[in-house]
Design an enzyme around this catalytic site. Structure first.
Site, PDB file in Angstrom:
ATOM      1  CD1 TRP A 163      -2.611   1.690   0.544  1.00 41.70           C
ATOM      2  CD2 TRP A 163      -1.992   1.835   2.692  1.00 41.70           C
ATOM      3  NE1 TRP A 163      -3.318   2.716   1.117  1.00 41.70           N
ATOM      4  CE2 TRP A 163      -2.961   2.829   2.428  1.00 41.70           C
ATOM      5  CE3 TRP A 163      -1.466   1.739   3.978  1.00 41.70           C
ATOM      6  CZ2 TRP A 163      -3.406   3.718   3.414  1.00 41.70           C
ATOM      7  CZ3 TRP A 163      -1.910   2.611   4.952  1.00 41.70           C
ATOM      8  CH2 TRP A 163      -2.873   3.594   4.678  1.00 41.70           C
ATOM      9  CG  ASP A 244      -1.902  -2.442   7.670  1.00 45.88           C
ATOM     10  OD1 ASP A 244      -2.986  -2.394   8.300  1.00 45.88           O
ATOM     11  OD2 ASP A 244      -1.628  -1.674   6.736  1.00 45.88           O
ATOM     12  CE  LYS A 280      -9.693  -0.936   4.168  1.00 45.52           C
ATOM     13  NZ  LYS A 280      -8.816   0.248   4.414  1.00 45.52           N
TER      14      LYS A 280
HETATM   15  N1  PLA Z   1      -3.564  -0.561   5.400  1.00 47.47           N
HETATM   16  C1  PLA Z   1      -3.807  -1.002   4.164  1.00 47.47           C
HETATM   17  C2  PLA Z   1      -3.050  -2.182   3.655  1.00 47.47           C
HETATM   18  C3  PLA Z   1      -4.767  -0.361   3.364  1.00 47.47           C
HETATM   19  O1  PLA Z   1      -4.996  -0.813   2.144  1.00 47.47           O
HETATM   20  C4  PLA Z   1      -5.463   0.752   3.872  1.00 47.47           C
HETATM   21  C5  PLA Z   1      -6.487   1.483   3.043  1.00 47.47           C
HETATM   22  C6  PLA Z   1      -5.171   1.145   5.187  1.00 47.47           C
HETATM   23  C7  PLA Z   1      -4.217   0.475   5.918  1.00 47.47           C
HETATM   24  C8  PLA Z   1      -5.812   2.304   5.861  1.00 47.47           C
HETATM   25  O2  PLA Z   1      -7.146   2.316   5.924  1.00 47.47           O
HETATM   26  P1  PLA Z   1      -7.940   3.229   6.949  1.00 47.47           P
HETATM   27  O3  PLA Z   1      -6.984   4.229   7.503  1.00 47.47           O
HETATM   28  O4  PLA Z   1      -8.999   3.849   6.137  1.00 47.47           O
HETATM   29  O5  PLA Z   1      -8.422   2.295   7.980  1.00 47.47           O
HETATM   30  N2  PLA Z   1      -6.304   1.462   1.647  1.00 47.47           N
HETATM   31  C9  PLA Z   1      -7.305   2.036   0.734  1.00 47.47           C
HETATM   32  C10 PLA Z   1      -7.577   3.503   1.001  1.00 47.47           C
HETATM   33  C11 PLA Z   1      -8.627   1.310   0.858  1.00 47.47           C
HETATM   34  C12 PLA Z   1      -6.391   4.412   1.104  1.00 47.47           C
HETATM   35  O6  PLA Z   1      -5.481   4.368   0.291  1.00 47.47           O
HETATM   36  O7  PLA Z   1      -6.390   5.184   2.063  1.00 47.47           O
HETATM   37  C13 PLA Z   1      -6.772   1.816  -0.691  1.00 47.47           C
HETATM   38  O8  PLA Z   1      -7.485   2.144  -1.646  1.00 47.47           O
HETATM   39  O9  PLA Z   1      -5.667   1.271  -0.837  1.00 47.47           O
END
Ligand code: PLA
Length: 433
Positions: A163, A244, A280
């Protein structure tokens, strides 16, 4: 004798925080107006920037499969029925007092059961330091700041790919980053041999960031057997695993099964860290509810660690928001609402699995010369399609389809209504590859 005010003005001047009247007069009108003249616009976020571009596109055909936000089969955002019911129960009974610095005690207790197991001995022995966090992002950031404060010479090993925000989080916490290999582009699966090599070759006692389930962006997780080997090697090397867990329930449809990797590490006697998010799996994206936990050697250490996590939070945001935490604790604390939630998580996971199949079927029916087997092999919210940034650009420019340039498709945004259009566009930009 100099007055206190003059002394403190002098101090501030020396630190460059206030300027003397003479210095200010010498600046002139132009520089007075340009305190922030040197500030350049920030680069667009690779994920949230996609949503901005999507919103700005007037095309009626536009499709957003960028951010991982669940949609129903009509493409509409979903509020789970268990959440609606929890809100009905809360309505009118809530005061607006501050939560304690560490957040909601009930929400934390329920979160620990989800991650560590209903009957976990670590919970009973009070060995886990845990605080409510600003969703998964906030939990990761709090941990990164804690790591920097108490192990200032440590580094963090991050999978490639991961991510995108993981890099920002540990960068801003000033923790040096190393990477470990994870994904094999040719097989579109796990590069297990390289992963194990990188674990072995990291200095003993390194911090590793692991995705507990439904790896983002690849949709590729180690098997149970592979997790056992990874855990064993972590023991040999005395590495610290930080999980995570942003998608508990989205990998298999069952939050209990999705905690398997964590449970394996617990069985093997590791101390772990864990970031949980309800964005989510409860659809509480904007409520920002999460939990950071750190399993410690004993209760005394857990008390100390928790107090330090709270002290990091205090000057940043003081204490976390109350409403979302109450929704979570209301749902998880009531057997009836909890089983409704479990059914609804399964429903979301199943719809995504259905869309994977539909996307692959459509591409095969169009006669695509490429293999799309990985679309159905991968799990969780995302399909790591293998499309190049240039192919993604064509999807956006010619077909108004918005996704991240690494070729990640958020399957949560694919619907019966748009899957044909999406498949056709993907076929158009990939058929001559
Ligand atoms: N960790 C991972 C691996 C994630 O994909 C995301 C969210 C988070 C943490 C954090 O989410 P939160 O803070 O909203 O609880 N990833 C998303 C959104 C869904 C983003 O980038 O913020 C994504 O589209 O990858």
């Amino acid at each position: 004798m100099a007055s206190m005010a003059a002394i403190s003005r002098g101090l501030l001047k020396r630190r460059g925080i206030v300027r003397s009247p003479a210095a200010v007069a010498g600046l002139g009108a132009r520089s007075m107006a340009s305190w922030f003249g040197h500030v350049e616009p920030a680069a667009k976020d690779p994920i949230l920037g996609v949503t901005e571009a999507f919103l700005a596109d007037p095309s009626p055909d536009k499709v957003n499969v960028g951010v991982g936000a669940y949609r129903d089969d009509n493409g509409k955002p979903v509020v789970l029925e268990c959440v609606r019911e929890a809100e009905r129960r809360i309505a009118g009974h809530l005061n607006m007092e501050y939560l304690p610095m560490g957040g909601s005690i009930n929400m934390i207790a329920e979160s620990l059961k989800l991650a560590y197991g209903e009957d976990s001995e670590f919970i009973k022995d009070k060995k886990i330091a845990a605080v409510q966090a600003l969703s998964g992002t906030g939990a990761c950031r709090l941990f990164a700041d804690f790591q920097k404060r108490f192990l200032p010479d440590s580094q963090i090993y991050i999978p490639i790919p991961t991510w995108s925000n993981h890099h920002n989080i540990w960068r801003d916490a000033c923790v040096p980053q190393r990477t470990f290999r994870y994904y094999h582009p040719e097989t579109r699966g796990l590069d297990f041999a390289s992963l194990m090599d990188d674990i072995k070759n990291a200095p003993n006692g390194s911090f590793f960031l692991l995705h507990a389930c439904a790896h983002n962006p690849t949709g590729v997780d180690p098997s149970e057997e592979q997790w056992r080997e990874i855990s064993h090697q972590f023991k040999v090397k005395n590495h610290f695993p930080f999980f995570d867990m942003a998608y508990q329930g989205f990998a298999s449809g069952d939050p209990e099964k999705d905690a398997k990797a964590i449970r394996i590490f617990l069985e093997d006697g590791h101390l772990i860290g864990c970031a949980q998010s309800y964005a989510k799996n409860m659809g509480l994206y904007g409520q920002r509810v999460g939990c950071l936990s750190i399993l410690c050697e004993d209760e005394l250490q857990a008390v100390a660690v928790k107090s330090q996590l709270q002290q990091i939070a205090r000057p940043m945001y003081s204490n976390p928001p109350v409403h979302g935490a109450l929704i979570v604790s209301t749902i998880l604390g009531d057997p009836e609402l909890k089983s409704l939630w479990l059914r609804e998580v399964k429903g979301m996971a199943d719809r995504i699995i259905g869309m994977r199949k539909a996307l692959r079927d459509n591409l095969e029916k169009l006669g695509s010369p490429l293999s799309w087997e990985h679309v159905t092999n991968q799990i969780g919210m995302f399909c790591y399609s293998g499309m190049t940034p240039e192919q993604v650009d064509r999807l956006t420019n010619e077909f108004h389809i918005y996704m991240t340039r690494n070729g990640r498709i958020s399957m949560a945004g694919v619907t019966t209504g748009n899957v044909g259009y999406l498949a056709n566009a993907i076929h158009e930009v990939t058929k001559s590859a």
